[in-house]
Write a protein that holds these residues in place. Structure first.
Motif, PDB file in Angstrom:
ATOM      1  N   SER A   1       1.032  -0.866  -0.397  1.00  0.00           N
ATOM      2  CA  SER A   1       0.092   0.236  -0.105  1.00  0.00           C
ATOM      3  C   SER A   1       1.097   1.265  -0.250  1.00  0.00           C
ATOM      4  O   SER A   1       0.499   2.631  -0.409  1.00  0.00           O
TER       5      SER A   1
ATOM      6  N   THR B   1       0.087   4.120  -2.035  1.00  0.00           N
ATOM      7  CA  THR B   1      -0.633   4.501  -2.345  1.00  0.00           C
ATOM      8  C   THR B   1      -0.696   5.691  -0.569  1.00  0.00           C
ATOM      9  O   THR B   1      -1.842   6.806  -1.023  1.00  0.00           O
ATOM     10  N   ARG B   2      -0.181   5.120   0.271  1.00  0.00           N
ATOM     11  CA  ARG B   2      -0.206   6.232   1.114  1.00  0.00           C
ATOM     12  C   ARG B   2       0.406   7.940   0.288  1.00  0.00           C
ATOM     13  O   ARG B   2       0.375   8.722   1.140  1.00  0.00           O
TER      14      ARG B   2
ATOM     15  N   ALA C   1       0.310   8.994  -2.985  1.00  0.00           N
ATOM     16  CA  ALA C   1      -0.257   9.136  -3.521  1.00  0.00           C
ATOM     17  C   ALA C   1      -0.869  10.751  -2.262  1.00  0.00           C
ATOM     18  O   ALA C   1      -1.165  11.180  -2.631  1.00  0.00           O
ATOM     19  N   ILE C   2      -2.223   9.641  -2.027  1.00  0.00           N
ATOM     20  CA  ILE C   2      -2.771  10.326  -0.530  1.00  0.00           C
ATOM     21  C   ILE C   2      -1.464  11.721   0.223  1.00  0.00           C
ATOM     22  O   ILE C   2      -2.417  12.855  -0.422  1.00  0.00           O
TER      23      ILE C   2
ATOM     24  N   ALA D   1      -6.412  11.172  -5.463  1.00  0.00           N
ATOM     25  CA  ALA D   1      -5.364  10.609  -5.187  1.00  0.00           C
ATOM     26  C   ALA D   1      -5.802   8.897  -5.852  1.00  0.00           C
ATOM     27  O   ALA D   1      -5.954   8.017  -5.887  1.00  0.00           O
TER      28      ALA D   1
ATOM     29  N   ILE E   1      -8.732   7.384  -4.777  1.00  0.00           N
ATOM     30  CA  ILE E   1      -8.429   6.475  -4.020  1.00  0.00           C
ATOM     31  C   ILE E   1      -9.807   7.038  -3.536  1.00  0.00           C
ATOM     32  O   ILE E   1     -10.299   7.986  -3.156  1.00  0.00           O
TER      33      ILE E   1
ATOM     34  N   MET F   1      -9.664   5.601   2.796  1.00  0.00           N
ATOM     35  CA  MET F   1      -8.676   4.505   2.858  1.00  0.00           C
ATOM     36  C   MET F   1      -7.616   6.050   3.613  1.00  0.00           C
ATOM     37  O   MET F   1      -6.644   5.317   4.119  1.00  0.00           O
TER      38      MET F   1
ATOM     39  N   TYR G   1      -5.216   5.418   7.262  1.00  0.00           N
ATOM     40  CA  TYR G   1      -3.821   4.755   7.012  1.00  0.00           C
ATOM     41  C   TYR G   1      -3.503   6.132   7.879  1.00  0.00           C
ATOM     42  O   TYR G   1      -2.333   5.836   8.090  1.00  0.00           O
TER      43      TYR G   1
END
Lengths: 199, 199
Positions: free
Chosen positions: A13, A16-17, A19-20, A45, A47, A51, A55
């Motif tokens: 992940s 994703t982290r 991107a956030i 992001a 998502i 999410m 996170y």
DNA sequence: AATGTTTGCCAACACGTGTTGACTTAACTG
DNA sequence: CAGTTAAGTCAACACGTGTTGGCAAACATT
């Protein structure tokens, strides 16, 4: 219980982290803490908003992660004493022109107490200590660092947040020529005559 | 139809209007635009939130009314040229220590585009024009005013918004001694060698 | 006294927010 | 392949927001 992999395993992940975090920095910088919504950040992001919660726990937590910031100040003890002002202003302009994090922090600090706290922490832990290391007189170092901060942050405020046209129009060279001497004076000028006549 | 009273009749609601405005200034100054809620302002003024809407139309309208601000700058043409810096910094500290409106505007300007616009308007319409009147070289007056603004607003930011301890601790006399010369230099220093290498 | 107007309060609407939990899909593991 | 875990989606909750219209009291005017 059996942990065979190294402590710093790359989780699936992580993308994703990241991107956030990237989206959060942009949004916080552009809109400030209150107007930057989790839904908007999640949309950037690509998502789901939930999410973000998973996170980073909460919006505060996300901001705390996004506002992590290293000024990357050079070792001022190695800078020729008469070029401290020029060195610092050059460094700052380059630093925040490349990374919007500090602008995000500045925008947020105007309304969010936690952000203001972090701002204070950065300038105490990074600017003030760097100045102290270069200063001949540690007793006044903190005050000098505060004055430097007032000019540096004022510049960031008028140039990147309020966008006062004459300040926006200055190119980095002019900026250095004008503001460098100010920083220099705050750092190296002998104390002004503190005519301490009891108020 | 028959209007016998003067155009500026004192309405019975003027006290309420003023109370709302006073509470609004305080709340906007303390919390910024987004966090200052109409309900909180109304509670401070001890009236119903709907009154705010009736008298000021909307939250934006209320802010517009609350952020009306006159710097009350003196005529700089009458100030001895070598005391411009001292005069200005003294004036500003006194001005915003007595009236939180500018702090409210500053806090709001960090996130609210309308507030930022008003901030630009104030500095163009009041500071820049005052500087132009005192300046020997009108061509550079706007730039000089911008630099002055960067230091002045940076001081307000670090002292009243972010509250950096070393800047908060400076008393007005020290402030004048340190920052006065900066303002003075921005106003009267000959242009730095603008090594105008193409763009 | 009767009428119209101003001033104020109340309850509610419509909306966007941070946050939560249940569920589905993908990935790894034995 | 079966089974466990991680990654991601969906719908909803609870709440606070700006804003609105209706209604009662206070006042002004005739």
């Amino acid at each position: 219980m059996d942990v065979t992999e190294p402590a710093t395993r790359t989780r699936r992940s992580d993308a994703t982290r990241a991107a956030i975090l990237r989206a959060a920095r942009e949004r916080f910088a552009a809109d400030g803490y209150d107007r930057a919504t989790i839904r908007a950040i999640a949309a950037d992001a690509r998502i789901d908003p939930s999410m973000v919660m998973r996170y980073y726990g909460s919006k505060e937590g996300l901001f705390a992660a996004a506002a992590e910031f290293d000024l990357r100040l050079p070792d001022l003890a190695e800078v020729p004493p008469d070029r401290l002002g020029e060195t610092l202003i050059r460094h700052f302009v380059r630093r925040w022109e490349a990374d919007g994090t500090l602008v995000a922090l500045l925008r947020a600090a105007a309304t969010n107490p936690g952000a203001a706290d972090r701002m204070r922490g950065i300038f105490a832990g990074q600017l003030a200590t760097a100045v102290a290391r270069s200063s001949a007189d540690p007793a006044t170092a903190e005050r000098r660092a505060g004055l430097v901060a007032s000019q540096i942050l004022g510049l960031a405020l008028t140039r990147y947040v309020v966008r006062l046209p004459p300040v926006v129009d200055l190119d980095p060279e002019e900026l250095t020529a004008w503001v460098g001497p100010t920083i220099q004076r705050y750092l190296t000028q002998p104390l002004p005559p503190s005519r301490a006549s009891g108020r």
